[in-house]
Design an enzyme around this catalytic site. Sequence first.
Site, short mmCIF file in Angstrom:
data_model
loop_
_atom_site.label_atom_id
_atom_site.label_comp_id
_atom_site.label_asym_id
_atom_site.label_seq_id
_atom_site.Cartn_x
_atom_site.Cartn_y
_atom_site.Cartn_z
N HIS A 197 -0.23 12.78 -40.03
CA HIS A 197 -1.48 12.05 -40.28
C HIS A 197 -1.24 11.34 -41.61
O HIS A 197 -1.78 11.72 -42.65
CB HIS A 197 -2.64 13.04 -40.36
N LYS B 3 -7.51 6.68 -15.58
CA LYS B 3 -6.99 6.10 -14.35
C LYS B 3 -5.49 6.30 -14.25
O LYS B 3 -4.83 5.77 -13.36
CB LYS B 3 -7.29 4.60 -14.32
N ARG C 111 -5.12 7.49 -32.48
CA ARG C 111 -5.16 8.95 -32.63
C ARG C 111 -5.02 9.54 -31.24
O ARG C 111 -5.69 9.10 -30.30
CB ARG C 111 -6.46 9.41 -33.28
N ARG D 245 -14.48 11.09 -38.67
CA ARG D 245 -14.24 10.67 -40.05
C ARG D 245 -13.12 9.65 -40.16
O ARG D 245 -13.25 8.65 -40.84
CB ARG D 245 -13.94 11.89 -40.93
N THR D 246 -12.01 9.93 -39.47
CA THR D 246 -10.89 8.99 -39.56
C THR D 246 -11.30 7.64 -38.97
O THR D 246 -11.01 6.58 -39.53
CB THR D 246 -9.67 9.55 -38.80
#
Lengths: 305, 184
Positions: A131, A82, A103, A53-54
Site C-alpha cells: 500500500h 460477469k 485496490r 478512506r483511501t
Amino acid sequence: MDFKNRDIISINDFSKEELLHILKVVKQIENKPKNNLLKGKLLATLFFEPSTRTRLSFISAMEQLGGEVLGFADSESTSRQKGESLWDTIRMTEQYADAIIIRHPLEGSGRLAAEAASIPVINGGDGSNQHPTQTILDMYTILKTKGKLENLHVGFVGDLKYGRTVHSLVMALSHFSPTFYFIAPDALQIPESYLDELFQKKIEYNKTSDLTRFSRELDILYVTRIQKERFPDPLEYEKFKDVYTINKSFLQNVKKDLKIMHPLPRVSEIDKSVDATQHAAYFEQAAFGIPVRKALLALVLGKVK
Amino acid sequence: MGRKKIKKKGVRKNRRSREKIKAKKIDPSSPKSESKKELTISAIDDGTVIDHIPSDATFKVADILRLEKHDGVVSIATNLHSKSVGSKGIVKVGGKSLTQDEVNKIAIVAPDATVNIITNYNVKEKIKVKSPDFIDNVVKCSNPVCITNNEQVNTKFYVVKKDPLKIRCHYCERNMGKEDIQII
Ligand SMILES: [Zn+2]
C-alpha cells in the site's frame, strides 16, 4: 527526476533518492497547493474491495487540484461479476482515464494492472502485500514530526506478522540507517525474511515481546491493531490486547519527543487519553494523506517534476 | 504503464501423465547400485544424461523438460545410492540436447546436477548447471491469493538467494524456499 507515466506499485520499486524527491514534492504541494494543476485530467478509481478512506482521500486530492474522477466503489457493480479478467478491465478503463488507482484483494494485482495499462497505475492496496501511498505518508509524517529520517530509533508494536504497513515502512526506512525495535508476541512477530534483509543491510534491530523494555530508546513508535482472528487461541488475544495498550502510564518512561503513529482506525491499542499529549501524531498522519496523494498524482501525470 | 514489455500467454495445462516414461527403481541399500545403475537404465546413443539430481527433485526435472511430451526414449531412475548426494536420480533423454535455458531451469530444483550431452555413446559435452537470476513461467506461486493463481498470467520469480534457494514472486512479492517450489 521525472515521474511522468510511472506506476506506484510497491515501495520496493523506489530508490532512496526517489523517495526523498517524492517527499520534497509533497512538501511543496502542502505549502503551496496549485488549485488547477490537474485541470482536464481524469482519474479512474477501481475499488474491487471497499476502502472508504483511501478512496475518499484520492477523490479529494484529485478534485482539490481541479481534476475529475470516475470509477466504482466496490466490486458489486463491476464487470468482475460477469467474469471479466482484471487485464481486460484495465484495458477498458484506460480508454477513459489519464491514470488509474486500483485496490484489489488479490496480491500482485497492482503489478498486473500496471503491466496491462499504458497509463500510470497507482496501487491503493493489494491484499496484504503493498500500500505504497500509505508508506509514503508514514514517511512524510516522520519527516515532519522529527525533522529528519536518518538515524532514528523506530519501534513497531502490534501485529507485525501480517501488518503490511509495518513491512513496507521497515523496507522504506532501511535506506536511512535506523535502529528498529519489533515489539510483539511471538505468534505475531515480524517474518524472518524481513530480518534476513535487515541483517544483510547491516541494520540493527531488536525483537521483544515486552512493550516497556526499550521504551526510553524510541523516537517513533508505530502502533498497529491486533486482530482477534489472527490468534489461534482467543484467550491469548485477551491477554495481549491489554499488554500492548499505549496509555499515560506508558508515556511516563519515554523520550519527551517520542511520536506515536498509527495507520488508523484504532480500536483500543491507543488510549484516548494519549490524544491530547505532545506524543500523538496519528491524526496529523491521517491528514497528510491528501498532500501525499496530490503529489503522487501530479508526479505521475507529469504536472510536477 | 508497462504493457509494451509484456506478452500475455495462456496458462499451460498441467498434464501429469507419465505413461510414456519407463521408470525403474533400484534398491538403494544395494552396495553395488552405484556401479550397476548404468545397466538398469539403458545407455543412450544420442541425447542428454542428467545426473546427481536430488531424489525428491527427479520428477520435477522431468516436468521442467516437459518429458511427457517427448517422443524419444526417456529413462528415469530415482532413489539411487550416491556417495556425493546421498540419494539421487538420473534422467536420460534420447535424441535431445538441452539448451542452456533448460539447464538453468534444472538448477532451480537440482543445483548440483551434472548434464552430459551424449553423441555416439560418448560424452561430448558436460554442462555445469547455474542457477538463473530470473525464472519465467516455470514455477507456481505458493501464495493462494497471488494474482497469478487467479488470473491467466505467466509467473515470474527473482532469485533472491542461491543457496539455500530463495525466490521472490514478481507479483505478490512473497518469498518461497526450495520446499515450496512446484513446477507449473
Ligand atoms: Zn505470487
